[in-house]
Structures are given as C-alpha cells and as structure tokens.
Design a protein around this motif. Structure first.
Motif, PDB file in Angstrom:
ATOM      1  N   HIS A 144      -5.759  -1.752  -6.768  1.00  0.00           N
ATOM      2  CA  HIS A 144      -6.560  -1.529  -5.600  1.00  0.00           C
ATOM      3  C   HIS A 144      -5.863  -2.345  -4.507  1.00  0.00           C
ATOM      4  O   HIS A 144      -5.542  -3.685  -4.905  1.00  0.00           O
ATOM      5  CB  HIS A 144      -7.776  -1.451  -5.704  1.00  0.00           C
ATOM      6  CG  HIS A 144      -8.661  -0.625  -6.619  1.00  0.00           C
ATOM      7  ND1 HIS A 144      -8.618  -0.876  -8.276  1.00  0.00           N
ATOM      8  CD2 HIS A 144      -8.907   0.591  -6.456  1.00  0.00           C
ATOM      9  CE1 HIS A 144      -9.193   0.392  -8.634  1.00  0.00           C
ATOM     10  NE2 HIS A 144      -9.231   1.122  -7.694  1.00  0.00           N
ATOM     11  N   PHE A 145      -6.239  -1.941  -3.185  1.00  0.00           N
ATOM     12  CA  PHE A 145      -5.653  -2.835  -1.904  1.00  0.00           C
ATOM     13  C   PHE A 145      -6.839  -2.929  -1.166  1.00  0.00           C
ATOM     14  O   PHE A 145      -7.319  -1.944  -0.866  1.00  0.00           O
ATOM     15  CB  PHE A 145      -4.279  -2.453  -1.640  1.00  0.00           C
ATOM     16  CG  PHE A 145      -4.039  -3.265  -0.368  1.00  0.00           C
ATOM     17  CD1 PHE A 145      -3.407  -4.507  -0.301  1.00  0.00           C
ATOM     18  CD2 PHE A 145      -4.253  -2.930   0.995  1.00  0.00           C
ATOM     19  CE1 PHE A 145      -3.077  -5.296   0.843  1.00  0.00           C
ATOM     20  CE2 PHE A 145      -3.984  -3.522   2.078  1.00  0.00           C
ATOM     21  CZ  PHE A 145      -3.564  -4.662   2.000  1.00  0.00           C
ATOM     22  N   ALA A 146      -7.077  -3.856  -0.526  1.00  0.00           N
ATOM     23  CA  ALA A 146      -8.242  -3.823   0.654  1.00  0.00           C
ATOM     24  C   ALA A 146      -7.600  -4.738   1.813  1.00  0.00           C
ATOM     25  O   ALA A 146      -7.010  -5.780   1.580  1.00  0.00           O
ATOM     26  CB  ALA A 146      -9.524  -4.752   0.015  1.00  0.00           C
ATOM     27  N   GLY A 147      -7.788  -3.718   2.881  1.00  0.00           N
ATOM     28  CA  GLY A 147      -6.902  -4.551   4.151  1.00  0.00           C
ATOM     29  C   GLY A 147      -6.637  -3.330   5.085  1.00  0.00           C
ATOM     30  O   GLY A 147      -7.114  -2.432   5.051  1.00  0.00           O
ATOM     31  N   LYS A 148      -5.717  -3.892   5.739  1.00  0.00           N
ATOM     32  CA  LYS A 148      -5.079  -2.749   6.741  1.00  0.00           C
ATOM     33  C   LYS A 148      -3.918  -2.066   6.201  1.00  0.00           C
ATOM     34  O   LYS A 148      -3.008  -2.605   5.682  1.00  0.00           O
ATOM     35  CB  LYS A 148      -4.701  -3.542   8.066  1.00  0.00           C
ATOM     36  CG  LYS A 148      -6.047  -3.805   8.828  1.00  0.00           C
ATOM     37  CD  LYS A 148      -5.776  -4.540  10.239  1.00  0.00           C
ATOM     38  CE  LYS A 148      -6.860  -4.841  11.064  1.00  0.00           C
ATOM     39  NZ  LYS A 148      -6.742  -5.375  12.282  1.00  0.00           N
ATOM     40  N   PRO A 329     -12.524   0.270  12.676  1.00  0.00           N
ATOM     41  CA  PRO A 329     -12.593   0.637  11.484  1.00  0.00           C
ATOM     42  C   PRO A 329     -14.038   0.781  11.414  1.00  0.00           C
ATOM     43  O   PRO A 329     -15.209   0.022  11.710  1.00  0.00           O
ATOM     44  CB  PRO A 329     -12.064  -0.563  10.553  1.00  0.00           C
ATOM     45  CG  PRO A 329     -11.186  -1.220  11.607  1.00  0.00           C
ATOM     46  CD  PRO A 329     -11.773  -1.217  12.804  1.00  0.00           C
ATOM     47  N   ALA A 330     -14.585   1.973  10.373  1.00  0.00           N
ATOM     48  CA  ALA A 330     -15.904   2.028  10.091  1.00  0.00           C
ATOM     49  C   ALA A 330     -15.656   2.673   8.497  1.00  0.00           C
ATOM     50  O   ALA A 330     -16.293   3.535   8.198  1.00  0.00           O
ATOM     51  CB  ALA A 330     -16.658   3.171  11.083  1.00  0.00           C
ATOM     52  N   LEU A 331     -15.160   1.711   7.813  1.00  0.00           N
ATOM     53  CA  LEU A 331     -15.052   2.204   6.289  1.00  0.00           C
ATOM     54  C   LEU A 331     -16.196   2.622   5.593  1.00  0.00           C
ATOM     55  O   LEU A 331     -16.204   3.575   4.894  1.00  0.00           O
ATOM     56  CB  LEU A 331     -14.337   1.100   5.568  1.00  0.00           C
ATOM     57  CG  LEU A 331     -13.472   1.179   4.239  1.00  0.00           C
ATOM     58  CD1 LEU A 331     -12.547   2.405   4.400  1.00  0.00           C
ATOM     59  CD2 LEU A 331     -13.049   0.172   3.544  1.00  0.00           C
ATOM     60  N   GLN A 350      -8.869   6.120   8.794  1.00  0.00           N
ATOM     61  CA  GLN A 350      -7.824   6.285   9.642  1.00  0.00           C
ATOM     62  C   GLN A 350      -8.668   6.357  11.108  1.00  0.00           C
ATOM     63  O   GLN A 350      -9.335   7.219  11.418  1.00  0.00           O
ATOM     64  CB  GLN A 350      -6.890   7.563   9.386  1.00  0.00           C
ATOM     65  CG  GLN A 350      -5.803   7.632  10.592  1.00  0.00           C
ATOM     66  CD  GLN A 350      -5.139   8.874  10.527  1.00  0.00           C
ATOM     67  OE1 GLN A 350      -5.416  10.042  10.947  1.00  0.00           O
ATOM     68  NE2 GLN A 350      -4.155   8.916   9.394  1.00  0.00           N
ATOM     69  N   TYR A 351      -8.502   5.093  11.516  1.00  0.00           N
ATOM     70  CA  TYR A 351      -9.516   4.999  12.968  1.00  0.00           C
ATOM     71  C   TYR A 351      -8.647   4.961  14.286  1.00  0.00           C
ATOM     72  O   TYR A 351      -9.210   5.035  15.243  1.00  0.00           O
ATOM     73  CB  TYR A 351      -9.987   3.644  12.843  1.00  0.00           C
ATOM     74  CG  TYR A 351      -9.381   2.221  12.657  1.00  0.00           C
ATOM     75  CD1 TYR A 351      -8.988   1.634  13.820  1.00  0.00           C
ATOM     76  CD2 TYR A 351      -8.745   1.908  11.510  1.00  0.00           C
ATOM     77  CE1 TYR A 351      -8.122   0.465  13.722  1.00  0.00           C
ATOM     78  CE2 TYR A 351      -8.112   0.807  11.244  1.00  0.00           C
ATOM     79  CZ  TYR A 351      -7.740   0.155  12.583  1.00  0.00           C
ATOM     80  OH  TYR A 351      -6.822  -1.093  12.546  1.00  0.00           O
ATOM     81  N   ALA A 352      -7.365   4.996  13.990  1.00  0.00           N
ATOM     82  CA  ALA A 352      -6.599   5.365  15.274  1.00  0.00           C
ATOM     83  C   ALA A 352      -5.364   6.147  14.974  1.00  0.00           C
ATOM     84  O   ALA A 352      -4.834   5.891  14.091  1.00  0.00           O
ATOM     85  CB  ALA A 352      -6.371   4.024  16.179  1.00  0.00           C
ATOM     86  N   ASP A 367      -0.211   5.401  12.874  1.00  0.00           N
ATOM     87  CA  ASP A 367      -1.746   5.562  12.645  1.00  0.00           C
ATOM     88  C   ASP A 367      -2.076   4.637  11.987  1.00  0.00           C
ATOM     89  O   ASP A 367      -1.695   3.942  11.009  1.00  0.00           O
ATOM     90  CB  ASP A 367      -1.939   6.983  11.942  1.00  0.00           C
ATOM     91  CG  ASP A 367      -1.398   8.350  12.528  1.00  0.00           C
ATOM     92  OD1 ASP A 367      -1.391   8.183  13.679  1.00  0.00           O
ATOM     93  OD2 ASP A 367      -1.483   9.064  11.952  1.00  0.00           O
ATOM     94  N   ARG A 368      -3.224   3.830  12.382  1.00  0.00           N
ATOM     95  CA  ARG A 368      -4.168   2.744  11.903  1.00  0.00           C
ATOM     96  C   ARG A 368      -5.031   3.112  10.710  1.00  0.00           C
ATOM     97  O   ARG A 368      -5.880   3.917  11.073  1.00  0.00           O
ATOM     98  CB  ARG A 368      -4.381   1.920  13.032  1.00  0.00           C
ATOM     99  CG  ARG A 368      -3.487   1.128  13.975  1.00  0.00           C
ATOM    100  CD  ARG A 368      -4.232   0.665  15.136  1.00  0.00           C
ATOM    101  NE  ARG A 368      -3.309   0.053  16.215  1.00  0.00           N
ATOM    102  CZ  ARG A 368      -3.615  -0.071  17.402  1.00  0.00           C
ATOM    103  NH1 ARG A 368      -4.919   0.197  17.818  1.00  0.00           N
ATOM    104  NH2 ARG A 368      -2.696  -0.594  18.227  1.00  0.00           N
ATOM    105  N   ASN A 369      -5.052   2.085   9.595  1.00  0.00           N
ATOM    106  CA  ASN A 369      -6.139   2.602   8.531  1.00  0.00           C
ATOM    107  C   ASN A 369      -6.706   1.391   8.181  1.00  0.00           C
ATOM    108  O   ASN A 369      -6.069   0.298   8.342  1.00  0.00           O
ATOM    109  CB  ASN A 369      -5.230   3.272   7.548  1.00  0.00           C
ATOM    110  CG  ASN A 369      -4.725   4.741   8.093  1.00  0.00           C
ATOM    111  OD1 ASN A 369      -5.293   5.491   7.900  1.00  0.00           O
ATOM    112  ND2 ASN A 369      -3.404   4.451   8.346  1.00  0.00           N
ATOM    113  N   ALA A 370      -7.851   1.391   7.747  1.00  0.00           N
ATOM    114  CA  ALA A 370      -8.728   0.442   7.087  1.00  0.00           C
ATOM    115  C   ALA A 370      -8.865   0.895   5.757  1.00  0.00           C
ATOM    116  O   ALA A 370      -9.465   1.905   5.597  1.00  0.00           O
ATOM    117  CB  ALA A 370     -10.016  -0.257   7.644  1.00  0.00           C
TER     118      ALA A 370
END
Length: 400
Positions: A144-148, A329-331, A350-352, A367-370
């Motif tokens: 797993h990875f947590a971040g951007k 982000p609103a994960l 995917q917030y942007a 595209d940007r993701n959290a």
C-alpha cells in the motif's frame, strides 16, 4: 482522467527435529578407532537432519521506497477476502486487513494471522481453485501507498520520471491496457520502464480502460460500449487485463483498476449492464490472483457501486478510485460513500484534472490524486529486465 470526460463535480519459528539420541555405549571396550568412527557417523546424521529442516516461515514484505515525506508506504501482511460486517445491515466491500504501518509490524502480523486469512484456498481468494478445480496464482502480500499520485494519458519517459522525483507525488497511474484507452500506443510503457520507474521509488497504479457503459457520456467512448453479453465480455477483458499486467512484470496481488468513465445517471438498464460487466471482470481478475479496483465518476459509477454494496451484492471491487474535481482532496469524506466503505487502505480520490505542472524542467498535463490504497508489485523478472540500457539522462543523473 487526463484527456477524458471530466467527472461530474460537487460545489498485505520453524520446528527443528531433535537430533537422534546417541546409541548406548557397549559394555566391552570397543576396538581401537571405533570411537572415532561412531563420532563421525553421529555428526553426519545431525548435519543431515539440519539440512532437511525447512527454514523458518517469514512474512514477505517489499522494502519501502526512499521517497519524500510525508508520503508513506504500508506493507500489508495478508489479504482478507471475505466480506466483513458493514454499517447497519449492510456489508462492507472486500477489504485489505491485517495491515501494519511498517515492515516490522507487517511481518509480525503475518506470523500471527489465522489460517483463514492467509490461506490461498479460501473461497474467492487469490490462489483458490477456480470453477474447474485449477488453482489460481498464489497470493503475495499487497503493498500500500499513502500520499499523492498523478496520472497522465501516456507514460512519460524515464528522464521525465527522474525529473519528477522532486515533485510531491510518489505514485503514478499507468494506462497499461484496454481497448478504450485515450492513448493506446504507450511507446514508453515496457517491462524495463516499469522496473526502472519502480527502482527510482515510484509506486505504480495500473489502469485498464476496456469496454464502457452503453450510455457513457463521452462521444469518443461510445464505440467501446459493452455489448449484449456483459458477463462474458467482462470475463474476457478481465483475462486480457491480467495478461497485459503480467507482460509488463506486474505481479500477482497487484491492484488492476478498471476505468469506467462517467455515464448517464438514472439509466437503470445501462447501469445494470455495466454492473454485470464490472462484476464479471472483478471475478476473473480476482480468480487469477490480482486485486480488482474500480475507477469512475463519484456521481455515476461510484454511486452505483455504493448502492450495490449496501444491498450486499457480491463481486464488487476491492479498491475504490473516485473522481470528483473539487480541487482539494477529500479521501475519507466523499458524500456518496459511507465513511467506513472501502476502508482501510482502499480509496483513491482524483480531486483535480487536466492541470499542468513542471518539475525538474519537465512539464506534464496530469490529474491529481490523493490515495491510501494498494499499488503494483513488480516481479523479480521485471526488475531483472531493468538492466537493459536506459537513456543517459537517467544513468548520469546526480540524484540518488
């Protein structure tokens, strides 16, 4: 995702047998040299016993990347495939359990995990026998990875990936297969690219853009509409996705994210066809030892999956990647998802979208993701292929 229809917006001690006892010493004095022979035989027997003893069982964990903070990599010690009780009378989707927040925690949890959690033969689990009795690929611990994270239509060159190590992103979405991809050529995306990007510290999110909902919003995607046999088509494309992933060196227990673009909301017939396709795709991907993930617009595909989760429908995705372009982000606070749905470690927001950023002198439209979710495991054979020559800009860089 980039170059696609924007989503609708809202304002994972062995036992050593005892050495056989030495034979009782004879009452009479043995002939000269006998003691030496007996001692040699005993040493040989003890050595054979130790050599034939299996090594201690340990949890297999991938070494976390040396990347930027605050991004973190979590090693999961086991995959729990059975559905767990959800909020109220509903059931939660399949979740990834027994997770540690470090390699040491993951290893400890794996050693204490129950046989049901880690058994490859558990129904529906990677490694369980298929309908014909043939075992699927054995499961490894998901990573797993947590971040951007960012995704872009075509995999960038290794030189660009190297330059972007100075960005806030630690993971990248790659469009590895599917007839509906906006950028089907992907000239950079090879096993050597996958291994090299992974070696740099990038974590990979494999995206499969196959057949789309019959009522898909995008005019360009309508020629890829799901046909009259959605379950059969979903099974076939699930197999296609696994073969394409393996060809790139993406190993079992990796997530494969099915990209279903936004479609007409409220069209029940279209939604039912899409659901049948997605469930069949999920079953086949899971049977072959991979984790089925799902990407879609929060207000169409994701909303419909949440409705099915509440109804207790089986064969839903293990990971939810939802698109709502709010700019931030609103994960864990997406309005169409119950706060406990697709948790823990099973969400991407995917917030942007369609934004341009520059790092290390290299510019990309992304595209940007959290995220806090599984990423690809890169097989040993793929890492070996990374030894092929790569661009000098990559080899000669002074960056670690």
């Amino acid at each position: 995702m980039s170059t696609r229809t924007p989503p609708v917006s809202e304002a994972a001690t062995a036992h050593v047998p005892a050495t056989p006892p030495a034979p009782a010493r004879p009452r009479s004095t043995p002939p000269p040299g006998a003691r030496t022979v007996v001692a040699a035989v005993l040493v040989a027997l003890a050595g054979t016993t130790l050599l034939n003893t299996p090594p201690p069982a340990t949890a297999r964990a991938e070494r976390p990347p040396a990347t930027t903070t605050p991004d973190t990599t979590t090693i999961a010690s086991a995959t729990t495939i059975a559905s767990a009780p959800g909020p109220g009378a509903a059931t939660t989707p399949r979740t990834l359990a027994a997770q540690g927040t470090s390699a040491a925690q993951g290893a400890s949890a794996a050693q204490g995990a129950s046989a049901a959690q880690g058994a490859p033969g558990a129904p529906g689990a990677p490694g369980a026998p298929d309908a014909h009795g043939a075992p699927a690929a054995l499961a490894a611990a998901p990573v797993h990875f947590a971040g951007k994270a960012f995704d872009t239509c075509e995999a960038p060159s290794l030189a660009v990936m190297r330059a972007w190590r100075g960005s806030p992103y630690g993971a990248v979405g790659i469009y590895f297969g599917g007839r509906g991809r906006g950028c089907p050529v992907q000239k950079e995306l090879t096993p050597a690219w996958v291994a090299s990007a992974h070696a740099m510290g990038w974590r990979l999110l494999p995206l499969f853009v196959g057949s789309q909902a019959p009522c898909v919003d995008s005019l360009a995607k309508r020629r890829f509409a799901i046909g009259s046999a959605p379950a059969t088509q979903g099974t076939k494309e699930g197999g296609d996705a696994v073969r394409a992933a393996k060809a790139l060196g993406i190993g079992t227990s990796s997530p494969l994210y099915l990209d279903i673009e936004a479609y007409r909301r409220g069209d029940t017939s279209c939604a039912a066809t899409t659901l049948a396709f997605v469930r069949a795709w999920n079953r086949e991907v899971r049977r072959l030892g991979y984790l089925p993930g799902f990407y879609s617009s929060a207000d169409t595909g994701v909303r419909d999956m949440e409705t099915q989760r509440k109804a207790g429908t089986k064969d839903l995705p293990d990971v939810m990647w939802f698109a709502r372009w709010r700019g931030q982000p609103a994960l864990l606070t997406e309005s169409v998802l119950h706060p406990e749905a697709w948790t823990p470690h099973a969400r991407i927001h995917q917030y942007a979208g369609n934004v341009t950023e520059t790092y290390g002198g290299r510019t990309l439209a992304i595209d940007r993701n959290a995220m806090d979710a599984p990423v690809a495991r890169v097989s040993a054979s793929a890492r070996f292929t990374a030894r092929v020559p790569v661009p000098l800009s990559f080899v000669d860089s002074g960056r670690p």
